[in-house]
Structure formats: C-alpha cells, structure tokens
Scaffold this motif. Sequence first.
Motif, mmCIF file in Angstrom:
data_model
loop_
_atom_site.group_PDB
_atom_site.id
_atom_site.type_symbol
_atom_site.label_atom_id
_atom_site.label_comp_id
_atom_site.label_asym_id
_atom_site.label_seq_id
_atom_site.Cartn_x
_atom_site.Cartn_y
_atom_site.Cartn_z
ATOM 1 N N ASP A 151 0.832 -1.204 0.000
ATOM 2 C CA ASP A 151 0.000 0.000 0.000
ATOM 3 C C ASP A 151 0.867 1.255 0.000
ATOM 4 O OD1 ASP A 151 -2.352 -1.409 -0.032
ATOM 5 O OD2 ASP A 151 -2.882 -1.033 2.061
ATOM 6 N N ARG A 152 1.921 1.233 0.789
ATOM 7 C CA ARG A 152 2.811 2.398 0.879
ATOM 8 C C ARG A 152 3.494 2.676 -0.457
ATOM 9 N NH1 ARG A 152 5.131 0.887 5.034
ATOM 10 N NH2 ARG A 152 6.973 -0.116 4.133
ATOM 11 N N THR A 153 3.902 1.620 -1.141
ATOM 12 C CA THR A 153 4.533 1.789 -2.453
ATOM 13 C C THR A 153 3.562 2.422 -3.443
ATOM 14 O OG1 THR A 153 6.027 -0.084 -2.108
ATOM 15 C CG2 THR A 153 5.615 0.580 -4.388
ATOM 16 N N LEU A 154 2.314 1.964 -3.435
ATOM 17 C CA LEU A 154 1.319 2.520 -4.350
ATOM 18 C C LEU A 154 1.036 3.993 -4.047
ATOM 19 C CD1 LEU A 154 -1.256 -0.416 -4.625
ATOM 20 C CD2 LEU A 154 0.439 0.292 -6.317
ATOM 21 N N ARG A 155 0.969 4.331 -2.771
ATOM 22 C CA ARG A 155 0.699 5.733 -2.413
ATOM 23 C C ARG A 155 1.796 6.657 -2.913
ATOM 24 N NH1 ARG A 155 -0.458 3.667 2.638
ATOM 25 N NH2 ARG A 155 1.443 4.566 3.498
ATOM 26 N N ARG A 156 3.027 6.172 -2.915
ATOM 27 C CA ARG A 156 4.168 7.010 -3.285
ATOM 28 C C ARG A 156 4.360 7.136 -4.794
ATOM 29 N NH1 ARG A 156 8.560 4.774 1.220
ATOM 30 N NH2 ARG A 156 7.615 5.825 3.027
ATOM 31 N N LEU A 157 3.541 6.433 -5.564
ATOM 32 C CA LEU A 157 3.674 6.506 -7.015
ATOM 33 C C LEU A 157 3.288 7.885 -7.551
ATOM 34 C CD1 LEU A 157 2.334 3.088 -8.354
ATOM 35 C CD2 LEU A 157 4.677 3.943 -8.453
ATOM 36 N N ARG A 158 2.331 8.523 -6.894
ATOM 37 C CA ARG A 158 1.827 9.806 -7.373
ATOM 38 C C ARG A 158 2.295 10.930 -6.458
ATOM 39 N NH1 ARG A 158 -4.514 8.089 -8.064
ATOM 40 N NH2 ARG A 158 -4.280 6.569 -9.741
ATOM 41 N N GLY A 159 2.785 11.976 -7.074
ATOM 42 C CA GLY A 159 3.114 13.172 -6.321
ATOM 43 C C GLY A 159 1.879 14.025 -6.114
ATOM 44 N N LYS A 166 0.909 4.442 -12.789
ATOM 45 C CA LYS A 166 2.304 4.180 -13.117
ATOM 46 C C LYS A 166 2.623 2.736 -12.750
ATOM 47 C CE LYS A 166 3.694 8.951 -12.003
ATOM 48 N NZ LYS A 166 4.594 9.791 -11.151
ATOM 49 N N VAL A 167 3.760 2.262 -13.221
ATOM 50 C CA VAL A 167 4.191 0.907 -12.890
ATOM 51 C C VAL A 167 4.843 0.927 -11.510
ATOM 52 C CG1 VAL A 167 5.688 -1.016 -13.513
ATOM 53 C CG2 VAL A 167 4.543 0.309 -15.308
ATOM 54 N N PRO A 168 4.296 0.206 -10.531
ATOM 55 C CA PRO A 168 4.935 0.153 -9.212
ATOM 56 C C PRO A 168 6.219 -0.670 -9.273
ATOM 57 C CG PRO A 168 3.025 -1.290 -9.275
ATOM 58 C CD PRO A 168 3.037 -0.561 -10.576
ATOM 59 N N ARG A 169 7.218 -0.230 -8.545
ATOM 60 C CA ARG A 169 8.508 -0.914 -8.544
ATOM 61 C C ARG A 169 9.061 -0.972 -7.128
ATOM 62 N NH1 ARG A 169 9.908 -1.380 -13.910
ATOM 63 N NH2 ARG A 169 8.946 0.145 -15.320
ATOM 64 N N GLY A 170 9.935 -1.937 -6.921
ATOM 65 C CA GLY A 170 10.574 -2.083 -5.625
ATOM 66 C C GLY A 170 9.785 -2.988 -4.697
ATOM 67 N N HIS A 218 -5.579 -7.275 -12.833
ATOM 68 C CA HIS A 218 -4.589 -6.201 -12.711
ATOM 69 C C HIS A 218 -3.346 -6.505 -13.548
ATOM 70 C CE1 HIS A 218 -7.000 -4.140 -9.937
ATOM 71 N NE2 HIS A 218 -6.162 -3.985 -8.923
ATOM 72 N N HIS A 219 -2.900 -7.749 -13.472
ATOM 73 C CA HIS A 219 -1.693 -8.144 -14.204
ATOM 74 C C HIS A 219 -1.893 -7.967 -15.701
ATOM 75 C CE1 HIS A 219 2.115 -10.170 -14.725
ATOM 76 N NE2 HIS A 219 1.568 -11.064 -15.528
ATOM 77 N N ASP A 220 -3.025 -8.436 -16.214
ATOM 78 C CA ASP A 220 -3.313 -8.271 -17.647
ATOM 79 C C ASP A 220 -3.427 -6.788 -18.006
ATOM 80 O OD1 ASP A 220 -3.318 -10.984 -18.007
ATOM 81 O OD2 ASP A 220 -5.494 -11.203 -17.894
ATOM 82 N N ARG A 225 -1.332 -2.027 -20.831
ATOM 83 C CA ARG A 225 -1.215 -0.578 -20.773
ATOM 84 C C ARG A 225 0.229 -0.095 -20.893
ATOM 85 N NH1 ARG A 225 -4.825 3.374 -18.717
ATOM 86 N NH2 ARG A 225 -3.799 5.302 -18.039
ATOM 87 N N PHE A 226 1.186 -0.863 -20.368
ATOM 88 C CA PHE A 226 2.585 -0.430 -20.322
ATOM 89 C C PHE A 226 3.444 -1.395 -21.137
ATOM 90 C CE2 PHE A 226 0.633 1.039 -16.333
ATOM 91 C CZ PHE A 226 0.913 2.402 -16.414
ATOM 92 N N VAL A 227 3.989 -0.901 -22.219
ATOM 93 C CA VAL A 227 4.780 -1.767 -23.107
ATOM 94 C C VAL A 227 6.073 -2.212 -22.444
ATOM 95 C CG1 VAL A 227 3.817 -0.790 -25.210
ATOM 96 C CG2 VAL A 227 5.849 0.266 -24.186
ATOM 97 N N ASP A 228 6.542 -1.465 -21.450
ATOM 98 C CA ASP A 228 7.793 -1.805 -20.775
ATOM 99 C C ASP A 228 7.550 -2.543 -19.456
ATOM 100 O OD1 ASP A 228 6.620 0.357 -19.499
ATOM 101 O OD2 ASP A 228 8.529 1.305 -18.971
ATOM 102 N N TYR A 229 6.360 -3.108 -19.296
ATOM 103 C CA TYR A 229 6.070 -3.791 -18.044
ATOM 104 C C TYR A 229 7.010 -4.984 -17.883
ATOM 105 C CZ TYR A 229 3.269 -5.230 -14.057
ATOM 106 O OH TYR A 229 2.851 -5.538 -12.783
ATOM 107 N N PRO A 230 7.585 -5.170 -16.685
ATOM 108 C CA PRO A 230 8.573 -6.244 -16.478
ATOM 109 C C PRO A 230 8.047 -7.605 -16.926
ATOM 110 C CG PRO A 230 8.530 -4.791 -14.578
ATOM 111 C CD PRO A 230 7.394 -4.363 -15.467
#
Length: 241
Positions: A151-159, A166-170, A218-220, A225-230
């Motif tokens: 949840d914390r990672t998702l919250r920090r995706l947007r300023g 956006k693609v969540p990472r980490g 979500h995965h699909d 949506r993101f061509v560079d998705y891992p």
Amino acid sequence: MSLELALGVATFVGLRLIRAPYGRYARGGWGPTIPARLGWLLMESPAALVFAIVYVLGDHRADPVPLVLLAGWELHYLYRAFVYPWRLRGGTRMPVSVASMAVVFNLLNASINARWVSQAGRYPLGWLADPRFLAGAVLFGVGLALNLSADRTLRRLRGPGESGYKVPRGGAYRWVSCPNYLGEIVEWSGWALATWALPGVAFAVYTAANLVPRALDHHDWYRQRFVDYPPTRRALIPYVL
C-alpha cells in the motif's frame, strides 16, 4: 460457514467473468456511486465494529487467547476501515451496489468468526504455544506487513496533484503485480491456521476467491497498458502465477 464457502465459489466465478467496477475498472451501469473513501469506510467498518460487538457477548471474551485473536483482527480492520481510505488519492468513486455487497459479506464473516473466537472455540492458554497458532501468527504478521508495504509503495507513485497510473517498482513488486493481495491471502490463511477453525478456513477461501481474479485482471491490465512492463513479473505468486 457453508454459506460463506458458497459465496466464495460464486464470487470467484463471477469475477472471472466480470471485472468488479471500482478502482481502475470503474464504469457506468452499476447504479448510484459514492466517493471511494466513503465506500471503503462503509464496507470495512462493519468488520471491525460487528466483530467487537459479537466478541464481547461471548463467554470467553476475557480469556488470553481470544484477546490475542481479537487484537489481530482489529489491527487489520481498524487500518483498512479508518486509515487506508483517507490515504487514497484522487477523486474516484464506487458504486453503492459494490459497497453494499461488501457490507453484507463483512457482517456475515465478522459475526461467525467473532462468535467462534469468544464463544465456541474454547482455547486453553497453552494454545499460544501450539505450533499451529505460532505458524498462523507468523503468517498473519508477514501477510499484514506485506500488505502495508505494498500500500505504501502505491501511495508514493503519485506526487501532489498527479493522477493516472504508473508501474509500481521495488519491494515485492519486483516479483508480482499485486503483493497487496498476496499479503491479504497470506494474512487470512494465517488466521485460519491460528484459529484452527472452519470460520477461519471459510474466510481464507473467500479471500482467495475474491482477490485471485482481481490480481489476474490487474496483471493483464498492466501488461496491456505499459509496453515496458517487467516481463518476468507474475500476477500474484512469484515464479508461479
């Protein structure tokens, strides 16, 4: 309990056919809507409040083991109902119909789990040292920590002022698209083990039935949506699913 298991089967089938219309899948045709923050509050607060009410009516409400289980349950749902909604960003909305279905489930689920813990379970003090309880408590704690971290990672995706996805990472996002859902499944599987009871098992089964389809969706969605998705990232279980 049998009703909850039946609901789990129906939920899994339904969610594989239709994406639940809230969050990124919000769309018309599902009736009136309310702000997502209010929806989460209305959906999750019954799980905390009804559990507490039914719990205090039980004969074993003051016993050590039920009190420990009460603390774990409330730790999760006080966060989910009264903290998480106010950390959401954006002005998204949720159909009243979706929130209402969640309320009905939470009323049922909280009631049967609370009644078992404080009335029917009859846990001796030694249960706190039983390997089943200890393993369940570890799983519950790991799942909760994973859920909070995701949840914390998702919250920090947007300023401030930003919108969109956006693609969540980490963290656990290195391996799966939905570690928050994985955390909840692990958490309530731990609850089932720690309580060693059918109500806990029914809840764990329903949690998986509800969240596995959404994780796959979500995965699909991310991959489309993101061509560079891992490319090596999986939906829910690292290297497996």
